[in-house]
Scaffold this motif. Structure first.
Motif, PDB file in Angstrom:
ATOM      1  N   TRP A  80     -10.736 -32.186 -20.807  1.00  0.00           N
ATOM      2  CA  TRP A  80     -10.806 -31.295 -19.644  1.00  0.00           C
ATOM      3  C   TRP A  80     -10.991 -29.860 -20.127  1.00  0.00           C
ATOM      4  CZ3 TRP A  80      -6.986 -31.889 -14.950  1.00  0.00           C
ATOM      5  CH2 TRP A  80      -7.388 -31.028 -13.925  1.00  0.00           C
ATOM      6  N   ARG A  81     -10.056 -29.409 -20.931  1.00  0.00           N
ATOM      7  CA  ARG A  81     -10.226 -28.115 -21.602  1.00  0.00           C
ATOM      8  C   ARG A  81      -9.484 -28.192 -22.924  1.00  0.00           C
ATOM      9  NH1 ARG A  81      -9.514 -22.558 -18.502  1.00  0.00           N
ATOM     10  NH2 ARG A  81     -10.978 -23.724 -17.184  1.00  0.00           N
ATOM     11  N   GLU A  82     -10.109 -27.660 -23.973  1.00  0.00           N
ATOM     12  CA  GLU A  82      -9.498 -27.791 -25.297  1.00  0.00           C
ATOM     13  C   GLU A  82      -8.255 -26.920 -25.418  1.00  0.00           C
ATOM     14  OE1 GLU A  82     -12.120 -27.224 -28.621  1.00  0.00           O
ATOM     15  OE2 GLU A  82     -10.579 -27.765 -30.084  1.00  0.00           O
ATOM     16  N   ALA A  83      -7.169 -27.522 -25.861  1.00  0.00           N
ATOM     17  CA  ALA A  83      -5.926 -26.799 -26.166  1.00  0.00           C
ATOM     18  C   ALA A  83      -5.725 -26.930 -27.671  1.00  0.00           C
ATOM     19  CB  ALA A  83      -4.761 -27.406 -25.401  1.00  0.00           C
ATOM     20  N   ALA A  84      -5.886 -25.815 -28.390  1.00  0.00           N
ATOM     21  CA  ALA A  84      -5.871 -25.850 -29.855  1.00  0.00           C
ATOM     22  C   ALA A  84      -4.578 -26.470 -30.375  1.00  0.00           C
ATOM     23  CB  ALA A  84      -6.045 -24.441 -30.401  1.00  0.00           C
ATOM     24  N   TYR A  85      -4.678 -27.187 -31.497  1.00  0.00           N
ATOM     25  CA  TYR A  85      -3.511 -27.815 -32.099  1.00  0.00           C
ATOM     26  C   TYR A  85      -2.514 -26.772 -32.584  1.00  0.00           C
ATOM     27  CZ  TYR A  85      -6.342 -32.085 -32.433  1.00  0.00           C
ATOM     28  OH  TYR A  85      -7.111 -33.177 -32.160  1.00  0.00           O
ATOM     29  N   MET A  86      -1.222 -27.099 -32.485  1.00  0.00           N
ATOM     30  CA  MET A  86      -0.185 -26.321 -33.184  1.00  0.00           C
ATOM     31  C   MET A  86      -0.103 -26.888 -34.590  1.00  0.00           C
ATOM     32  SD  MET A  86       3.102 -26.144 -30.642  1.00  0.00           S
ATOM     33  CE  MET A  86       3.977 -24.937 -31.646  1.00  0.00           C
ATOM     34  N   PRO A  87      -0.198 -26.035 -35.612  1.00  0.00           N
ATOM     35  CA  PRO A  87      -0.105 -26.562 -36.983  1.00  0.00           C
ATOM     36  C   PRO A  87       1.335 -26.898 -37.356  1.00  0.00           C
ATOM     37  CG  PRO A  87      -0.368 -24.177 -37.005  1.00  0.00           C
ATOM     38  CD  PRO A  87      -0.422 -24.585 -35.562  1.00  0.00           C
ATOM     39  N   THR A  88       1.503 -27.853 -38.289  1.00  0.00           N
ATOM     40  CA  THR A  88       2.828 -28.122 -38.839  1.00  0.00           C
ATOM     41  C   THR A  88       3.236 -26.941 -39.715  1.00  0.00           C
ATOM     42  OG1 THR A  88       1.789 -29.274 -40.686  1.00  0.00           O
ATOM     43  CG2 THR A  88       2.617 -30.637 -38.866  1.00  0.00           C
ATOM     44  N   PRO A  89       4.529 -26.607 -39.842  1.00  0.00           N
ATOM     45  CA  PRO A  89       5.655 -27.206 -39.129  1.00  0.00           C
ATOM     46  C   PRO A  89       5.661 -26.772 -37.664  1.00  0.00           C
ATOM     47  CG  PRO A  89       6.406 -25.387 -40.506  1.00  0.00           C
ATOM     48  CD  PRO A  89       4.945 -25.565 -40.780  1.00  0.00           C
ATOM     49  N   ALA A  90       5.691 -27.742 -36.753  1.00  0.00           N
ATOM     50  CA  ALA A  90       5.519 -27.459 -35.321  1.00  0.00           C
ATOM     51  C   ALA A  90       6.823 -27.715 -34.564  1.00  0.00           C
ATOM     52  CB  ALA A  90       4.415 -28.351 -34.758  1.00  0.00           C
ATOM     53  N   ASP A 103      -6.761 -22.535 -13.778  1.00  0.00           N
ATOM     54  CA  ASP A 103      -6.480 -22.160 -12.393  1.00  0.00           C
ATOM     55  C   ASP A 103      -7.579 -22.704 -11.506  1.00  0.00           C
ATOM     56  OD1 ASP A 103      -4.023 -20.785 -12.028  1.00  0.00           O
ATOM     57  OD2 ASP A 103      -4.824 -19.182 -13.310  1.00  0.00           O
ATOM     58  N   GLY A 104      -7.360 -23.865 -10.953  1.00  0.00           N
ATOM     59  CA  GLY A 104      -8.360 -24.483 -10.085  1.00  0.00           C
ATOM     60  C   GLY A 104      -7.729 -24.714  -8.734  1.00  0.00           C
ATOM     61  N   VAL A 105      -7.791 -25.960  -8.227  1.00  0.00           N
ATOM     62  CA  VAL A 105      -7.138 -26.313  -6.969  1.00  0.00           C
ATOM     63  C   VAL A 105      -5.669 -25.913  -7.045  1.00  0.00           C
ATOM     64  CG1 VAL A 105      -6.467 -28.253  -5.516  1.00  0.00           C
ATOM     65  CG2 VAL A 105      -8.726 -28.231  -6.626  1.00  0.00           C
ATOM     66  N   ARG A 106      -5.082 -26.163  -8.207  1.00  0.00           N
ATOM     67  CA  ARG A 106      -3.671 -25.875  -8.468  1.00  0.00           C
ATOM     68  C   ARG A 106      -3.590 -25.425  -9.931  1.00  0.00           C
ATOM     69  NH1 ARG A 106      -1.245 -30.303  -6.735  1.00  0.00           N
ATOM     70  NH2 ARG A 106      -3.145 -31.340  -6.045  1.00  0.00           N
ATOM     71  N   PRO A 107      -2.514 -24.784 -10.354  1.00  0.00           N
ATOM     72  CA  PRO A 107      -2.388 -24.501 -11.784  1.00  0.00           C
ATOM     73  C   PRO A 107      -2.154 -25.800 -12.568  1.00  0.00           C
ATOM     74  CG  PRO A 107      -0.424 -23.745 -10.604  1.00  0.00           C
ATOM     75  CD  PRO A 107      -1.395 -24.221  -9.557  1.00  0.00           C
ATOM     76  N   VAL A 108      -2.946 -25.986 -13.607  1.00  0.00           N
ATOM     77  CA  VAL A 108      -2.802 -27.170 -14.456  1.00  0.00           C
ATOM     78  C   VAL A 108      -2.602 -26.699 -15.893  1.00  0.00           C
ATOM     79  CG1 VAL A 108      -3.930 -29.236 -15.369  1.00  0.00           C
ATOM     80  CG2 VAL A 108      -4.237 -28.624 -12.962  1.00  0.00           C
ATOM     81  N   ALA A 109      -1.448 -26.990 -16.471  1.00  0.00           N
ATOM     82  CA  ALA A 109      -1.171 -26.603 -17.862  1.00  0.00           C
ATOM     83  C   ALA A 109      -1.511 -27.781 -18.775  1.00  0.00           C
ATOM     84  CB  ALA A 109       0.299 -26.230 -18.013  1.00  0.00           C
ATOM     85  N   ILE A 110      -2.441 -27.524 -19.724  1.00  0.00           N
ATOM     86  CA  ILE A 110      -2.806 -28.557 -20.687  1.00  0.00           C
ATOM     87  C   ILE A 110      -2.047 -28.269 -21.980  1.00  0.00           C
ATOM     88  CG2 ILE A 110      -4.705 -29.668 -21.928  1.00  0.00           C
ATOM     89  CD1 ILE A 110      -5.475 -29.869 -19.140  1.00  0.00           C
ATOM     90  N   LEU A 111      -1.244 -29.240 -22.417  1.00  0.00           N
ATOM     91  CA  LEU A 111      -0.438 -29.038 -23.626  1.00  0.00           C
ATOM     92  C   LEU A 111      -1.272 -29.283 -24.884  1.00  0.00           C
ATOM     93  CD1 LEU A 111       2.852 -30.804 -22.476  1.00  0.00           C
ATOM     94  CD2 LEU A 111       2.333 -28.347 -22.462  1.00  0.00           C
ATOM     95  N   PRO A 112      -0.991 -28.535 -25.954  1.00  0.00           N
ATOM     96  CA  PRO A 112      -1.719 -28.735 -27.206  1.00  0.00           C
ATOM     97  C   PRO A 112      -1.187 -29.964 -27.943  1.00  0.00           C
ATOM     98  CG  PRO A 112      -0.006 -27.138 -27.552  1.00  0.00           C
ATOM     99  CD  PRO A 112       0.069 -27.521 -26.089  1.00  0.00           C
TER     100      PRO A 112
END
Lengths: 300, 300
Positions: A80-90, A103-112
């Motif tokens: 859907w939309r790229e959420a960059a990886y968190m590097p280790t140690p994470a 921010d579309g129909v509703r706020p959608v948070a995409i987790l990395p």
């Protein structure tokens, strides 16, 4: 039911999408499952993800302003939309801080997801399950298509390894020379002697995996070995090879669904490893709820 | 040319059929290759095999009374006619004695394969190459879709192990999560540094194969690793795992075609193993000719 909903939560995997509605306290009040996974949606681009997600929420009667949090492959490149990886140690409790908000129909948070530089490795979704499990130290095994073994210190993912166990089982049982000797539709039982023997052979390193595989075919030809027993043997060999290669020490926390949890638990018991089983779906929901509370209510 | 022909010879594999005509002295005077392998013919039953074989011989101008000898999958269950396996220890010079003769348009001798009871293993075709190589002692490696490692004593196959190396390369590079990171059409070069590094990692047992595989995908995502380099790496990992698992000692005779012979030779050189390369096709022809002379002329 949907009136009391406060968050929409989803785990968007390669093959399936699971959606939950929860109230403000984090109690799940509704859920839906769909086969519109990443593999189906990716060719339709971001709009396809948005359409599928809204269609699921509409079917659940969710209000259009209900904020959402999504873990898994929706955040991959081509998702859907790229959420960059968190590097280790994470630090798994801080995943929400790195969410990408649409921010579309509703706020959608995409987790990395989480990445490891060397040896190169990646995860998307398992880190939310780990956060939801509340675990902070030690070895965690998350079996699946691409099984993960994670070493956790002070709530941080320090290192991890991915094994292609589930995918190899699928390829070998359905698309290889072994297919004629394997009943891939048969559910492997945790106490099947062929499963246990396969686990033991790999953990004891009696034979290498690559040599053991063809013996399933040859056993089918020479000894009329039963195709259901061969499915159990292949599963045991692959899970045994994973357990042996993971080289984990001490007790193992197994975040898994009922089916894989039972098989891996049987494998651990066979080789005398201490373990504890944690329900994977519950861990996913808990991790998503905690992220939603942090993102939309400022809770830490 | 066909007038001087004394024998029709064929190696009928899973994916291809190779046919030769030889004179009485064993000199090859014509050859043809076809993609009408076992996989294509098996659904047509025995008549399909007969039709395909006669059509190839007609195209070569072979006389209808020219006797034939065939090795490989034509003798498998579901092939032209089943030729039961010779059990180990199997004297390769006596394979012809166990041939099954079909009296149709012409006499056609189907050679048996070799089986090993425990661990269960089977071969069809490689035993004829070994006979044709003239080797009588030591380790022989026959790389391919299903690579064979054979221990020979006094001209007998005493034990052997099959590795699914070629099939795993094909499945993983073309049908798995790794496909997006691998250029399967790229020819792996024997001196490719990624190939050599993969071999070394497996032989040194730095990492287990099942863990190394997913790192190819992750390296593609994180480090934009080149898809051609990844093909070389996958090939090196799989061949290295085979060499490590074979646990062969002393010099190795490599019965192989040019392409696989070069890769395996490079792998052996990398890990300091003594080896000698023997041309696979020549060994096949020699083995078939010797069998034909024994069956149709009583030569021993």
């Amino acid at each position: 039911m949907a009136q009391s909903a406060r968050f929409a939560l989803a785990d968007w995997g390669t093959t399936r999408l699971r959606v939950w509605l929860s109230d403000a306290a984090g109690t799940v009040i509704d859920e839906r499952r769909s086969d519109q996974g990443m593999a189906v949606c990716r060719n339709g681009g971001p709009q396809k993800f948005a359409d599928v997600f809204e269609s699921e929420l509409t079917a659940m009667g969710a209000s259009p302003d209900l904020p959402a949090v999504i873990s898994g492959m929706a955040g991959a490149r081509g998702g859907w939309r790229e959420a960059a990886y968190m590097p280790t140690p994470a630090p798994v409790a801080q995943i929400a801080d790195a969410a990408v908000i649409i921010d579309g129909v509703r706020p959608v948070a995409i987790l990395p997801g989480v990445s490891q530089n060397e040896p190169a490795d990646v995860m998307r979704g398992e880190e939310v399950q780990i956060a939801g499990s509340g675990l902070r130290e030690g070895w965690i095994c998350l079996p699946g298509t691409h099984s993960k073994w994670v070493w956790l210190e002070s709530g941080r993912i320090v290192r991890f390894t991915t094994f292609m166990t589930g995918e190899l089982f699928s390829l070998l049982s359905r698309q290889s020379i072994l297919t004629a000797s394997i009943d891939a539709s048969r559910t492997v039982e945790k106490n099947d002697a062929h499963f246990i023997a396969g686990v033991r052979q790999m953990v004891d390193r009696e034979i290498d995996l690559s040599a053991a595989l063809f013996s399933i075919r040859a056993g089918g030809i020479l000894h009329d070995a039963d195709n259901g027993a061969n499915a159990a043997r292949l599963s045991g060999l692959l899970i045994g090879a994973e357990v042996a290669a993971a080289k984990a020490e001490g007790p193992i926390r197994l975040i898994a669904d009922d089916r894989l949890g039972a098989l891996y638990a049987a494998a651990f018991a066979t080789v005398g490893r201490e373990y504890e089983v944690i329900d994977a779906e519950r861990a996913t929901r808990q991790g998503l709820i905690a992220a939603a509370q942090k993102i939309y209510e400022g809770r830490t």
